[in-house]
Design a protein around this motif. Structure first.
Motif, PDB file in Angstrom:
ATOM      1  N   ALA A   1       0.924  -1.268  -0.073  1.00 56.18           N
ATOM      2  CA  ALA A   1       0.076  -0.012   0.069  1.00 56.18           C
ATOM      3  C   ALA A   1       0.805   1.185   0.022  1.00 56.18           C
ATOM      4  O   ALA A   1       1.537   1.531   0.992  1.00 56.18           O
ATOM      5  N   VAL A   2       0.620   2.038  -1.259  1.00 51.56           N
ATOM      6  CA  VAL A   2       1.512   3.348  -1.007  1.00 51.56           C
ATOM      7  C   VAL A   2       1.020   4.226  -0.015  1.00 51.56           C
ATOM      8  O   VAL A   2      -0.163   4.425   0.320  1.00 51.56           O
TER       9      VAL A   2
ATOM     10  N   LEU B   1       8.036  -1.922   1.299  1.00 52.36           N
ATOM     11  CA  LEU B   1       8.647  -2.233  -0.298  1.00 52.36           C
ATOM     12  C   LEU B   1       9.009  -0.733  -0.743  1.00 52.36           C
ATOM     13  O   LEU B   1       8.334   0.307  -0.665  1.00 52.36           O
TER      14      LEU B   1
ATOM     15  N   VAL C   1      11.230   1.405  -3.839  1.00 51.89           N
ATOM     16  CA  VAL C   1      11.780   1.394  -5.322  1.00 51.89           C
ATOM     17  C   VAL C   1      12.389   2.659  -5.260  1.00 51.89           C
ATOM     18  O   VAL C   1      12.057   3.787  -4.989  1.00 51.89           O
TER      19      VAL C   1
ATOM     20  N   GLU D   1       9.616   5.161  -4.581  1.00 50.59           N
ATOM     21  CA  GLU D   1       8.303   4.969  -4.075  1.00 50.59           C
ATOM     22  C   GLU D   1       8.449   4.097  -2.869  1.00 50.59           C
ATOM     23  O   GLU D   1       9.351   3.449  -2.933  1.00 50.59           O
ATOM     24  N   VAL D   2       7.677   4.380  -1.802  1.00 47.11           N
ATOM     25  CA  VAL D   2       7.845   3.584  -0.447  1.00 47.11           C
ATOM     26  C   VAL D   2       6.212   3.144  -0.494  1.00 47.11           C
ATOM     27  O   VAL D   2       5.286   3.768  -0.441  1.00 47.11           O
ATOM     28  N   ALA D   3       5.910   1.782   0.313  1.00 47.97           N
ATOM     29  CA  ALA D   3       4.868   1.279   0.404  1.00 47.97           C
ATOM     30  C   ALA D   3       4.904   0.158   1.353  1.00 47.97           C
ATOM     31  O   ALA D   3       5.865  -0.459   1.668  1.00 47.97           O
TER      32      ALA D   3
END
Lengths: 124, 124, 124, 124
Positions: free
Chosen positions: B106-107, C76, C78, C103-105
């Motif tokens: 989930a962003v 997660l 990127v 991007e982090v999630a």
């Protein structure tokens, strides 16, 4: 939320298709075949279906791809993926998938038995 | 020459579609919308077209996705891409693109103004 | 020949470290632990060593990470990877590795047994 | 929560270092230099610092890399990243970063002006 990033390795299905657009920009189209590899619980590998991807590269990269690549050759592509819906000439909606290649490279193959180099370690 | 690896960020187009297959395996289907962002020579960004991707996740990951995700939410997916050709009920050949999700997340979004923490650096 | 792109999943080793720089820009530092998973020829998986990565995110993303993430949580990331050489206070050359997170999630987890939804297929 | 996946393009800093391990397995070490490219708000690009990465490839891939690559050549690498802490001979803790290369390829370059091919489109 840009387009997804993809890294694909596959064999070229046809010779690179190089063209110059009406506005004078070099473009090269490539199609690659990627074979799915499946691993069973016991560790055995087997082939799955083949997925085909259309790749387009632009400008200097297009010229380099057209100069270098040959039908059948394995290549490595890094780029973005775009999915489009369009109507064909019969009015049927269709899906097209395209990789916009940002980096393309020729996968290397061993050509002969190797001799070892001395045991010095260049990392240390 | 396995299937390509993809990293995609997009908004969920519908609620997660969770099912258990006939053989008892959990599966969740997700569809994400990814908006192309284009940058002009002068550095200006603008929106391009939207690409839609179908994502399938399996087993525990399917259950986690179904538990957590809501329609409209931005998610981040890492997986493999498969492209298939098939004939529809009218005998017309069609293309389907599917991401087999290996990691889904989930962003995160900022919810409020942040206060700074003391200046100690945990990396040192 | 930009910096390499990385996709990493790992557990947060400490609470997000949020700060505002002297020039007024939000920054959040995260450290993740990634466990190597090794597969033997017979298909068996075992754990390898743990690799630690320092991640830095900026601006809105920094605020979102600080608002959302907790120590121990799997995330997660990127981004790009940068490797720097520097001299420590004793004049010894050292290497630092840093992921600039784009991007982090939050990795999702199943919370309960799932019930299936009706058999309609939203992809068709 | 496996090791992170990395995609790196860089120039080879030295000739491929090929060796056969004591257990008879081919191994090739490569070091690549990756130049950071920074884009200002106005769209202008400039060079940042250079990051160096050590890459190790094994077995047939090691032989192929040693056969094909030359110092200075740009290559494309896809693999996993491992970060290790170790003590050097003076008892100082150090960090090493290593890419375990799963795919390596030679980046292509344009060698001459291109002529266009006829306007038939192999994708249609």
């Amino acid at each position: 939320m840009a387009l997804p990033t993809i890294t694909a390795q596959g064999n070229l299905v046809f010779e690179p298709d190089f063209q110059v657009t009406a506005s004078g920009i070099s473009r090269c189209k490539l199609r690659i075949a990627c074979n799915e590899r499946k691993r069973a619980e016991n560790g055995t590998w087997s082939d799955g279906d083949t997925s085909y991807f259309d790749v387009v590269v632009w400008r200097e990269l297009a010229e380099a791809a057209a100069d270098t690549f040959k039908k059948g050759q394995p290549i490595l592509v890094v780029g973005k993926v775009r999915v489009s819906k369009y109507e064909d000439k019969n009015g049927v909606e269709r899906t097209s998938v395209e990789i916009i290649g940002e980096e393309v490279a020729a996968v290397v193959k061993a050509s002969k038995a190797k001799e070892t180099t001395p045991e010095s370690d260049p990392w240390l």
